[in-house]
Design a protein around this motif. Structure first.
Motif, PDB file in Angstrom:
ATOM      1  N   GLY B  51      -6.675 -16.513  19.571  1.00  0.00           N
ATOM      2  CA  GLY B  51      -5.942 -16.246  18.332  1.00  0.00           C
ATOM      3  C   GLY B  51      -4.907 -15.159  18.501  1.00  0.00           C
ATOM      4  O   GLY B  51      -5.207 -14.075  19.003  1.00  0.00           O
ATOM      5  N   ALA B  52      -3.677 -15.473  18.100  1.00  0.00           N
ATOM      6  CA  ALA B  52      -2.597 -14.500  18.190  1.00  0.00           C
ATOM      7  C   ALA B  52      -2.371 -13.868  16.821  1.00  0.00           C
ATOM      8  O   ALA B  52      -2.773 -14.429  15.811  1.00  0.00           O
ATOM      9  CB  ALA B  52      -1.325 -15.192  18.665  1.00  0.00           C
ATOM     10  N   ALA B  53      -1.723 -12.709  16.821  1.00  0.00           N
ATOM     11  CA  ALA B  53      -1.407 -12.047  15.554  1.00  0.00           C
ATOM     12  C   ALA B  53      -0.478 -12.949  14.737  1.00  0.00           C
ATOM     13  O   ALA B  53       0.428 -13.567  15.283  1.00  0.00           O
ATOM     14  CB  ALA B  53      -0.734 -10.712  15.837  1.00  0.00           C
ATOM     15  N   ASP B  54      -0.748 -13.027  13.440  1.00  0.00           N
ATOM     16  CA  ASP B  54       0.058 -13.883  12.560  1.00  0.00           C
ATOM     17  C   ASP B  54       1.178 -13.045  11.944  1.00  0.00           C
ATOM     18  O   ASP B  54       0.912 -12.048  11.275  1.00  0.00           O
ATOM     19  CB  ASP B  54      -0.864 -14.454  11.469  1.00  0.00           C
ATOM     20  N   PRO B  55       2.428 -13.448  12.166  1.00  0.00           N
ATOM     21  CA  PRO B  55       3.537 -12.627  11.654  1.00  0.00           C
ATOM     22  C   PRO B  55       3.838 -12.874  10.180  1.00  0.00           C
ATOM     23  O   PRO B  55       4.767 -12.289   9.627  1.00  0.00           O
ATOM     24  CB  PRO B  55       4.718 -13.088  12.527  1.00  0.00           C
ATOM     25  N   ALA B  56       3.015 -13.738   9.518  1.00  0.00           N
ATOM     26  CA  ALA B  56       3.362 -14.160   8.148  1.00  0.00           C
ATOM     27  C   ALA B  56       3.547 -12.979   7.195  1.00  0.00           C
ATOM     28  O   ALA B  56       4.497 -12.951   6.406  1.00  0.00           O
ATOM     29  CB  ALA B  56       2.312 -15.127   7.615  1.00  0.00           C
ATOM     30  N   ALA B  57       2.652 -11.989   7.277  1.00  0.00           N
ATOM     31  CA  ALA B  57       2.730 -10.869   6.331  1.00  0.00           C
ATOM     32  C   ALA B  57       4.054 -10.116   6.486  1.00  0.00           C
ATOM     33  O   ALA B  57       4.732  -9.825   5.499  1.00  0.00           O
ATOM     34  CB  ALA B  57       1.544  -9.923   6.555  1.00  0.00           C
ATOM     35  N   ALA B  58       4.427  -9.833   7.732  1.00  0.00           N
ATOM     36  CA  ALA B  58       5.688  -9.116   7.980  1.00  0.00           C
ATOM     37  C   ALA B  58       6.876  -9.946   7.504  1.00  0.00           C
ATOM     38  O   ALA B  58       7.839  -9.409   6.942  1.00  0.00           O
ATOM     39  CB  ALA B  58       5.820  -8.797   9.468  1.00  0.00           C
ATOM     40  N   LEU B  59       6.798 -11.249   7.702  1.00  0.00           N
ATOM     41  CA  LEU B  59       7.892 -12.137   7.289  1.00  0.00           C
ATOM     42  C   LEU B  59       8.012 -12.190   5.765  1.00  0.00           C
ATOM     43  O   LEU B  59       9.109 -12.204   5.211  1.00  0.00           O
ATOM     44  CB  LEU B  59       7.662 -13.548   7.846  1.00  0.00           C
ATOM     45  N   ARG B  60       6.863 -12.211   5.105  1.00  0.00           N
ATOM     46  CA  ARG B  60       6.877 -12.239   3.629  1.00  0.00           C
ATOM     47  C   ARG B  60       7.528 -10.970   3.093  1.00  0.00           C
ATOM     48  O   ARG B  60       8.340 -11.026   2.166  1.00  0.00           O
ATOM     49  CB  ARG B  60       5.446 -12.379   3.086  1.00  0.00           C
ATOM     50  N   ARG B  61       7.178  -9.833   3.685  1.00  0.00           N
ATOM     51  CA  ARG B  61       7.771  -8.557   3.252  1.00  0.00           C
ATOM     52  C   ARG B  61       9.279  -8.582   3.449  1.00  0.00           C
ATOM     53  O   ARG B  61      10.051  -8.190   2.580  1.00  0.00           O
ATOM     54  CB  ARG B  61       7.174  -7.407   4.066  1.00  0.00           C
ATOM     55  N   ILE B  98       7.137  -9.578  16.098  1.00  0.00           N
ATOM     56  CA  ILE B  98       6.906 -10.973  16.481  1.00  0.00           C
ATOM     57  C   ILE B  98       6.871 -11.109  18.007  1.00  0.00           C
ATOM     58  O   ILE B  98       6.013 -11.781  18.577  1.00  0.00           O
ATOM     59  CB  ILE B  98       8.014 -11.883  15.891  1.00  0.00           C
ATOM     60  N   THR B  99       7.809 -10.442  18.669  1.00  0.00           N
ATOM     61  CA  THR B  99       7.896 -10.543  20.125  1.00  0.00           C
ATOM     62  C   THR B  99       6.678  -9.926  20.807  1.00  0.00           C
ATOM     63  O   THR B  99       6.137 -10.492  21.760  1.00  0.00           O
ATOM     64  CB  THR B  99       9.202  -9.868  20.618  1.00  0.00           C
ATOM     65  N   ARG B 100       6.236  -8.775  20.280  1.00  0.00           N
ATOM     66  CA  ARG B 100       5.041  -8.142  20.860  1.00  0.00           C
ATOM     67  C   ARG B 100       3.825  -9.040  20.707  1.00  0.00           C
ATOM     68  O   ARG B 100       3.020  -9.157  21.623  1.00  0.00           O
ATOM     69  CB  ARG B 100       4.774  -6.788  20.198  1.00  0.00           C
ATOM     70  N   ALA B 101       3.714  -9.693  19.552  1.00  0.00           N
ATOM     71  CA  ALA B 101       2.564 -10.580  19.317  1.00  0.00           C
ATOM     72  C   ALA B 101       2.603 -11.772  20.278  1.00  0.00           C
ATOM     73  O   ALA B 101       1.574 -12.190  20.806  1.00  0.00           O
ATOM     74  CB  ALA B 101       2.563 -11.066  17.869  1.00  0.00           C
ATOM     75  N   ARG B 102       3.799 -12.298  20.527  1.00  0.00           N
ATOM     76  CA  ARG B 102       3.906 -13.444  21.449  1.00  0.00           C
ATOM     77  C   ARG B 102       3.640 -13.005  22.885  1.00  0.00           C
ATOM     78  O   ARG B 102       3.014 -13.722  23.662  1.00  0.00           O
ATOM     79  CB  ARG B 102       5.286 -14.088  21.327  1.00  0.00           C
ATOM     80  N   LEU B 103       4.133 -11.799  23.217  1.00  0.00           N
ATOM     81  CA  LEU B 103       3.880 -11.289  24.576  1.00  0.00           C
ATOM     82  C   LEU B 103       2.404 -11.010  24.800  1.00  0.00           C
ATOM     83  O   LEU B 103       1.905 -11.161  25.923  1.00  0.00           O
ATOM     84  CB  LEU B 103       4.662  -9.995  24.796  1.00  0.00           C
ATOM     85  N   ALA B 104       1.714 -10.604  23.740  1.00  0.00           N
ATOM     86  CA  ALA B 104       0.281 -10.336  23.876  1.00  0.00           C
ATOM     87  C   ALA B 104      -0.449 -11.602  24.318  1.00  0.00           C
ATOM     88  O   ALA B 104      -1.506 -11.540  24.931  1.00  0.00           O
ATOM     89  CB  ALA B 104      -0.285  -9.824  22.559  1.00  0.00           C
ATOM     90  N   VAL B 105       0.131 -12.761  24.036  1.00  0.00           N
ATOM     91  CA  VAL B 105      -0.449 -14.028  24.490  1.00  0.00           C
ATOM     92  C   VAL B 105       0.105 -14.404  25.863  1.00  0.00           C
ATOM     93  O   VAL B 105      -0.638 -14.684  26.800  1.00  0.00           O
ATOM     94  CB  VAL B 105      -0.149 -15.167  23.476  1.00  0.00           C
ATOM     95  N   SER B 106       1.437 -14.378  26.015  1.00  0.00           N
ATOM     96  CA  SER B 106       2.023 -14.948  27.233  1.00  0.00           C
ATOM     97  C   SER B 106       1.942 -14.006  28.444  1.00  0.00           C
ATOM     98  O   SER B 106       1.752 -14.467  29.566  1.00  0.00           O
ATOM     99  CB  SER B 106       3.473 -15.352  26.994  1.00  0.00           C
ATOM    100  N   ASN B 107       2.083 -12.704  28.204  1.00  0.00           N
ATOM    101  CA  ASN B 107       2.048 -11.764  29.334  1.00  0.00           C
ATOM    102  C   ASN B 107       1.856 -10.335  28.849  1.00  0.00           C
ATOM    103  O   ASN B 107       2.807  -9.552  28.807  1.00  0.00           O
ATOM    104  CB  ASN B 107       3.362 -11.896  30.129  1.00  0.00           C
ATOM    105  N   PRO B 108       0.614  -9.984  28.486  1.00  0.00           N
ATOM    106  CA  PRO B 108       0.378  -8.656  27.892  1.00  0.00           C
ATOM    107  C   PRO B 108       0.806  -7.497  28.805  1.00  0.00           C
ATOM    108  O   PRO B 108       1.190  -6.455  28.322  1.00  0.00           O
ATOM    109  CB  PRO B 108      -1.127  -8.620  27.629  1.00  0.00           C
TER     110      PRO B 108
END
Lengths: 340, 113
Positions: B51-61, B98-108
């Motif tokens: 499970g990756a971090a969901d950016p929805a909250a930041a996007l809603r703000r 968003i980028t940090r969350a994606r990197l945490a999956v692809s290449n932390p």
């Protein structure tokens, strides 16, 4: 089955003998070279009797990929660029002969002299101290290449930028990214940034467009050859410098901003020795941003080659997943521009 | 949750561990590059399944709109392309998130650079 097999080898040898004005050519020591996600490279020895290449010649045969990549030149065009670069005194491998007839090996190809050395980026950057001389020499080489201007015989096929190199590039990367830019806000933002900040059109010169660590050979700390000419074209001379310095090609040596080998100052100084123009750091910075978008768009396309099922490949699949790294570098770069 | 256990995440996790300990360490020089790629692909898959971090909250703000992450990402891209975020300073931090969350999956590891 390899490109050179029992069926194709005699055809190739006869054709080479004719092209080289030799009595006889035999093809020996054929080995496949690693690297090249796009083209297929074979190392081989041409044992030539008579003619201009009489003797044994270590060469590389570079063949077109099974599926042409939209952005790259075809093999005959790449050969023409190689000839122009070599004629301008650039340390490109000496071009020998090209064949567009796919009846010979099943694909178009050309042959060039083989240079010795190491290309792999992670090995080239692995030195205790910065390689100032190497960076300076790479700058000099680029300066020489950039002396090749539109109108040079044999390069008429290269398209001239329509709305200036920067705008054309941004438009192209948007096209390559396609639907990905509609759901990836960093891409969308980067492309918008390129469009808004595009510098006015400049003079254009022959650019290599993949001039970076990993695409040149080094032996004993010295540059021996500059490879991979398939993306060459007329562009803003600062494009190649921005691409060279992008974080993507520093192979972990992020402190050495010129390709992971030395400082920008070394590269720029060498460049100014031969180019006949000054380096414009602001323009280089623009093109470095453009470099991240270009690399991102290429990574998307490579991933797509796997996803579409046309070319299932773990390497291509993983390239598609490199996007967050590229976008990280883009954001870092854009942040750094605001600090200055 | 799947009826059958271990689930996909558990299977990938143990497959990767076994692959690293048994296969990768014994790979020949020629097999080393593909073996490393396999280990890399499996580890990305494992992190994604966890499970990756969901950016929805930041996007809603940022957008002041409701919707799931996918919808909001598309709206944000549209807004950026139309120039509606030109000159705004509140966008860049969200792009980083968003980028940090994606990197945490692809290449932390890349985040430490």
């Amino acid at each position: 089955m390899g490109l050179i097999n029992d069926g194709s080898q005699p055809r190739l040898e006869a054709w080479l003998a004719e092209q080289l004005g030799a009595r006889r050519v035999s093809v020996e020591d054929v080995t496949r070279l690693s690297g090249g996600a796009i083209s297929e490279n074979l190392a081989l020895t041409l044992a030539v009797q008579g003619g201009r290449l009489d003797g044994r010649n270590a060469v590389v045969l570079r063949a077109a990929p099974p599926m042409e990549v939209s952005a790259s030149l075809n093999k005959a065009q790449e050969f023409a660029v190689l000839r122009a670069a070599f004629a301008a005194g650039v340390a490109a491998p000496e071009p020998i002969v090209a064949c567009e007839d796919t009846g010979l090996l099943g694909r178009a190809f050309y042959v060039m002299r083989r240079a010795e050395g190491v290309a792999a980026g992670f090995r080239v950057v692995k030195t205790d101290t910065p390689q100032h001389g190497l960076a300076r020499e790479l700058g000099r080489q680029l300066g020489k290449l950039h002396c090749v201007r539109p109108g040079t015989p044999g390069l008429d096929f290269l398209p001239r930028p329509e709305h200036g190199p920067a705008r054309d590039a941004a438009r192209l990367y948007r096209e390559w990214a396609g639907a990905a830019a509609e759901r990836d806000p960093v891409l969308s933002y980067g492309l918008r940034w390129l469009e808004v900040n595009a510098p006015p059109a400049s003079e254009v010169v022959l650019c290599h467009r993949d001039y970076r660590t990993g695409n040149y050979l080094v032996k004993g700390g010295q540059l021996t050859a500059i490879l991979d000419w398939e993306f060459a074209g007329w562009s803003d001379p600062m494009e190649d410098l921005g691409w060279f310095c992008a974080r993507s090609w520093r192979f972990g040596r992020f402190d050495r901003e010129a390709g992971g080998i030395a400082d920008r100052a070394d590269l720029y100084a060498g460049y100014e020795e031969t180019a006949g123009r000054r380096v414009d750091p602001a323009r280089v910075a623009y093109w470095e941003a453009s470099a991240y978008l270009r690399w991102a768009a290429i990574a998307i396309q490579q991933g797509r080659r796997h996803i579409s099922g046309t070319e299932p490949s773990l390497e291509l699949a993983l390239t598609g997943r490199m996007l967050p790294e590229i976008e990280h570098d883009l954001l870092l770069h854009l942040d750094s521009l605001e600090e200055t | 949750m799947s009826i059958d256990q271990p689930d996909a995440c558990g299977l990938v996790e143990i497959a990767l561990k076994t692959f690293r300990e048994v296969v990768l360490s014994a790979a020949s020089a020629e097999q080393r590059f593909p073996a490393l790629m396999i280990a890399n692909a499996l580890s990305i898959a494992e992190r994604e399944l966890k499970g990756a971090a969901d950016p929805a909250a930041a996007l809603r703000r940022l957008l002041g709109e409701e919707g799931d992450a996918d919808t909001l990402l598309r709206r944000l891209c549209e807004a950026i392309a139309e120039g509606r975020f030109d000159g705004r300073t509140d966008l860049r931090p969200v792009l980083w998130e968003i980028t940090r969350a994606r990197l945490a999956v692809s290449n932390p590891k890349y985040l430490q650079n």
